[in-house]
Design a protein around this motif. Structure first.
Motif, short mmCIF file in Angstrom:
data_model
loop_
_atom_site.label_atom_id
_atom_site.label_comp_id
_atom_site.label_asym_id
_atom_site.label_seq_id
_atom_site.Cartn_x
_atom_site.Cartn_y
_atom_site.Cartn_z
N LEU A 44 2.57 -15.60 15.92
CA LEU A 44 1.58 -16.66 16.11
C LEU A 44 2.28 -17.87 16.74
CD1 LEU A 44 -1.15 -18.14 15.65
CD2 LEU A 44 -0.29 -18.75 13.37
N TYR A 45 1.64 -18.45 17.77
CA TYR A 45 2.22 -19.60 18.47
C TYR A 45 1.18 -20.72 18.62
CZ TYR A 45 6.01 -16.43 19.58
OH TYR A 45 7.05 -15.55 19.47
N SER A 46 1.63 -21.93 18.34
CA SER A 46 0.79 -23.09 18.58
C SER A 46 0.77 -23.40 20.07
CB SER A 46 1.31 -24.30 17.80
OG SER A 46 2.62 -24.64 18.23
N THR A 47 -0.17 -24.21 20.49
CA THR A 47 -0.28 -24.59 21.90
C THR A 47 0.56 -25.81 22.23
OG1 THR A 47 -2.26 -25.82 21.30
CG2 THR A 47 -2.58 -23.60 22.20
N SER A 48 1.13 -26.42 21.19
CA SER A 48 1.97 -27.60 21.35
C SER A 48 2.91 -27.64 20.16
CB SER A 48 1.12 -28.88 21.40
OG SER A 48 1.92 -30.03 21.40
N GLY A 49 4.05 -28.34 20.32
CA GLY A 49 5.00 -28.45 19.23
C GLY A 49 4.70 -29.57 18.27
N LYS A 63 10.29 -29.48 16.02
CA LYS A 63 9.02 -30.16 16.24
C LYS A 63 9.02 -30.92 17.56
CE LYS A 63 5.72 -33.25 13.93
NZ LYS A 63 5.38 -33.95 12.67
N ARG A 64 7.91 -30.86 18.27
CA ARG A 64 7.65 -31.51 19.56
C ARG A 64 8.17 -30.75 20.76
NH1 ARG A 64 9.16 -35.36 16.00
NH2 ARG A 64 7.50 -36.79 15.34
N LEU A 65 9.05 -29.77 20.56
CA LEU A 65 9.56 -29.00 21.68
C LEU A 65 8.78 -27.70 21.84
CD1 LEU A 65 11.93 -31.02 20.88
CD2 LEU A 65 13.40 -29.43 22.12
N ILE A 66 8.88 -27.09 23.03
CA ILE A 66 8.13 -25.86 23.24
C ILE A 66 9.05 -24.65 23.30
CG2 ILE A 66 6.06 -26.86 24.22
CD1 ILE A 66 7.11 -26.38 26.96
N TYR A 67 10.22 -24.78 22.68
CA TYR A 67 10.98 -23.60 22.32
C TYR A 67 10.25 -22.92 21.16
CZ TYR A 67 14.71 -25.93 24.98
OH TYR A 67 15.44 -26.54 25.95
N ASP A 68 10.60 -21.68 20.88
CA ASP A 68 9.95 -20.98 19.77
C ASP A 68 10.10 -21.73 18.46
OD1 ASP A 68 9.15 -19.01 21.48
OD2 ASP A 68 10.23 -17.38 20.52
N SER A 69 11.22 -22.46 18.30
CA SER A 69 11.42 -23.21 17.06
C SER A 69 10.34 -24.27 16.86
CB SER A 69 12.80 -23.88 17.07
OG SER A 69 12.93 -24.75 18.18
N GLY A 70 9.69 -24.70 17.94
CA GLY A 70 8.62 -25.69 17.84
C GLY A 70 7.24 -25.10 17.88
N LEU A 71 7.11 -23.87 18.38
CA LEU A 71 5.79 -23.26 18.55
C LEU A 71 5.47 -22.16 17.55
CD1 LEU A 71 5.67 -22.80 22.45
CD2 LEU A 71 4.79 -24.73 21.12
N LYS A 84 1.86 -5.17 9.20
CA LYS A 84 2.29 -6.21 10.14
C LYS A 84 1.53 -6.05 11.45
CE LYS A 84 6.71 -7.02 10.45
NZ LYS A 84 8.16 -6.92 10.82
N PHE A 85 1.02 -7.17 11.97
CA PHE A 85 0.33 -7.19 13.26
C PHE A 85 1.25 -7.90 14.24
CE2 PHE A 85 -2.54 -8.93 16.44
CZ PHE A 85 -3.49 -7.95 16.62
N THR A 86 1.84 -7.17 15.18
CA THR A 86 2.90 -7.71 16.02
C THR A 86 2.42 -8.27 17.35
OG1 THR A 86 3.35 -5.51 16.92
CG2 THR A 86 4.64 -6.21 15.00
N ASN A 87 1.13 -8.17 17.66
CA ASN A 87 0.62 -8.71 18.92
C ASN A 87 0.76 -10.23 18.95
OD1 ASN A 87 -0.06 -6.12 19.55
ND2 ASN A 87 -2.27 -6.42 19.44
N LEU A 88 0.80 -10.78 20.16
CA LEU A 88 0.82 -12.23 20.32
C LEU A 88 -0.52 -12.82 19.91
CD1 LEU A 88 2.47 -12.43 23.87
CD2 LEU A 88 3.58 -12.94 21.69
#
Length: 579
Positions: free
Chosen positions: A72-77, A297-305, A322-326
């Motif tokens: 799961l990825y946010s659209t912003s950090g 936080k605030r960056l768009i590396y995976d660590s932030g998203l 586990k659901f591995t899709n994006l």
């Protein structure tokens, strides 16, 4: 994971709703409840996702009984733009929600206060669920980069609760936990106080206090803080941070805050079980973006998203899988509608990953953006597939690091800045403080999870670079996002070239065939009304309705997202002509 059988089982419990009565849908059978448990600034730092540093019995139970989503990825950090995506199903940079704090830092930007202005057909997901008969509540967090219309929630407050709904009415409840927020790393360190309040039903509920300048006053002293993890623990430090006493202590705080948040999750789950609702409720746990530490936080590396998500379905369907899709935050709104059997509207830019209208094609890419954070502006866009991330920097002449004062309250951040001035950072730690950045970056997020080795200039990766660059161009065109557009020009675009914030027209109330009819000249405006001015919630106006004989007045208000709301209009029904 083959999820199709799960959705067939789930949808057996989703039934047809009856016709409207007094502008609200009346239920003949139960529909599934939906409970969101939302924490803040949360990377995958919990046992179900492979980090066993601290025990989280309640989240681990959810994962054991549910499905985990590691991609799961946010659209912003950062929180507010991401919350805008969740609430609307739209990318923040497509609706003017991409700059963090659009109503603040005007002394820096020189701009008036403004809000995101989505297309006229866009409605908050909670209001769409209310229109389908759901009782919708939100605890505490309301920053969507726009003011929510009065029709968005039945109740939005620290005391909002599903227990206030009508009997047998399904609910959509959002409970926000603040313990894991970035400010939880500030000094003096301690846990927030928790208050309780009695409801008319005799039950008790938690209230979470907020942040802000007085956050330290709302925290217990260190001596009073229950210790969840030993201070003697040696934490694994990501390579972009300095492994010293300050960073170790910040990691101790971070994991303690996660443990405290887990306790609060347990309290909510206990209430759900006490009400005998667990097996008729779809529970979703997730964070509002990546972790709280510097360069997260605030960056768009995976660590932030990247943030963990767990979904528990009734009867523990597909438990332990586990659901591995994006999955992207823009997928949440269409998925909610899909889970209750409703087809998502075409304007939504995400796709359903659960339910009757689940997308037939798995998501191939996720997209993200970084623009202004508080008083500092950049322009970065990112696209990621299952392995690689492409980043395009629209201000390559500008350094990566933004001196956001709020972040610089974190001791580990202060240590980074101190050691930078002393010339004691290694090459990896110095990357963040480069005075310029490349126009393009490409990272192998599987083999280089901290995104430290730029592959953009490597000949063997040019095909992947071109693929992701083309995908970014397609996405930017599709959502009408121009990253080079100044914020001043963005506001002019949102306000249609006017120099004043648009205002929602006052609603017009008439009587036709002994029914109340309400209209508004502002296209896309939501209309709310009360036949009892003292009522807690505003009804969502759906169609004309009859007024009970004892109701002598009606209170009406209209509000289009991004506009100023109309005035409250109170009408004596006896004065209206019956046409």
């Amino acid at each position: 994971m083959n999820t199709k059988p799960l959705f067939v089982i789930l949808l057996v419990g989703i039934f047809t709703l009856s016709a409207c009565k007094n502008g609200e849908k009346e239920h003949t059978q139960k529909s599934p409840n939906i409970l969101w448990l939302v924490t803040e600034d949360m990377g995958a730092y919990i046992p179900p996702f492979g980090d066993n540093t601290v025990k989280t019995p309640n989240l681990s139970r959810l994962a054991k009984e549910g499905v985990i989503y590691p991609n799961l990825y946010s659209t912003s950090g950062v929180c507010a733009p991401s919350r805008a995506a969740i609430a609307t199903g739209m990318y923040p940079s497509s609706i003017g929600a991409n700059h963090m704090r659009t109503t603040s830092y005007t002394e820096v930007t020189g701009l008036p206060k403004y809000e995101a202005v989505p297309p006229l057909e866009v409605t908050m997901i909670s209001e769409l669920l209310r229109k389908e008969g759901y009782y919708c509540t939100n605890n505490y967090k309301t920053d969507y980069q726009f003011k929510a219309p009065i029709t968005a929630w039945d109740e939005s407050s620290p005391y909002a609760h599903w227990r206030n709904r009508n009997e047998n009415q399904p609910f959509f409840a959002v409970v926000n936990f603040t313990e894991t927020h970035e400010s939880g790393l500030f000094e003096p360190y301690g846990f927030r106080q928790i208050e309780t309040r009695h409801y008319k039903s005799g039950h008790r509920n938690y209230k979470w206090k907020g942040f802000g300048k007085s956050h330290a006053k709302n925290r217990m002293t260190e001596a009073e803080t229950p210790v969840h993890i030993s201070k003697e623990t040696k934490f694994k430090v990501p390579p972009y941070l300095v492994d010293n006493e300050a960073t170790q202590r910040d990691l101790w705080k971070m994991y303690n805050n996660i443990a405290e948040m887990d306790k609060q999750v347990g309290a909510i789950l206990k209430q759900l079980e006490e009400d005998d609702l667990l097996e008729n409720t779809i529970i979703m746990f997730y964070g509002d973006h990546g972790g709280p530490l510097p360069r997260e936080k605030r960056l768009i590396y995976d660590s932030g998203l990247n943030t963990p998500m767990i979904v528990r379905f009734p009867k523990k369907n597909n438990a332990g899988s586990k659901f591995t899709n994006l999955v992207s935050f823009v997928d949440f709104a269409p998925t909610l509608l899909s889970l209750i059997g409703q087809k998502p509207p075409k304007y939504m830019q995400g796709q359903a990953f659960l339910g009757k209208h689940q997308s037939k094609k798995p998501r191939k890419y996720i997209h993200a953006a970084a623009d202004r954070f508080d008083g500092f502006t950049d322009a970065i866009r990112a696209v990621r597939d299952s392995q690689f991330k492409y980043i395009r920097n629209y201000r390559p002449e500008q350094g990566y690091y933004l001196p956001v004062a709020y972040r610089e309250k974190i001791p580990a951040m202060q240590e980074l800045l101190k050691l930078k001035e002393e010339g004691k950072l290694n090459d990896i730690q110095k990357q963040w403080f480069r005075e310029q950045k490349p126009k393009e970056e490409l990272f192998d997020c599987i083999n280089d999870p901290f995104e430290l080795v730029n592959l953009a200039d490597k000949p063997e990766y040019q095909n992947k670079l071109q693929e992701l660059s083309n995908e970014m161009d397609r996405w930017l065109t599709d959502i009408n996002d121009n990253p080079s557009l100044s914020e001043k020009d963005l506001v002019a675009k949102l306000w249609d070239g006017k120099n004043q914030k648009p205002v929602t027209a006052d609603p017009i109330i008439t009587i036709e065939n002994n029914k109340v009819v309400i209209t508004c000249d502002t296209e896309g405006a939501s209309i709310g009304y009360k036949t009892n001015p003292k009522a807690k919630s505003w009804n969502v106006y759906l169609e004309s309705f009859k007024v009970e004989p004892n109701n002598k007045t009606i209170l009406v208000k209209a509000h289009r997202i991004g506009f100023l709301p109309s005035k409250d209009i109170t009408i004596d029904i006896s004065t209206l002509n019956n046409n």
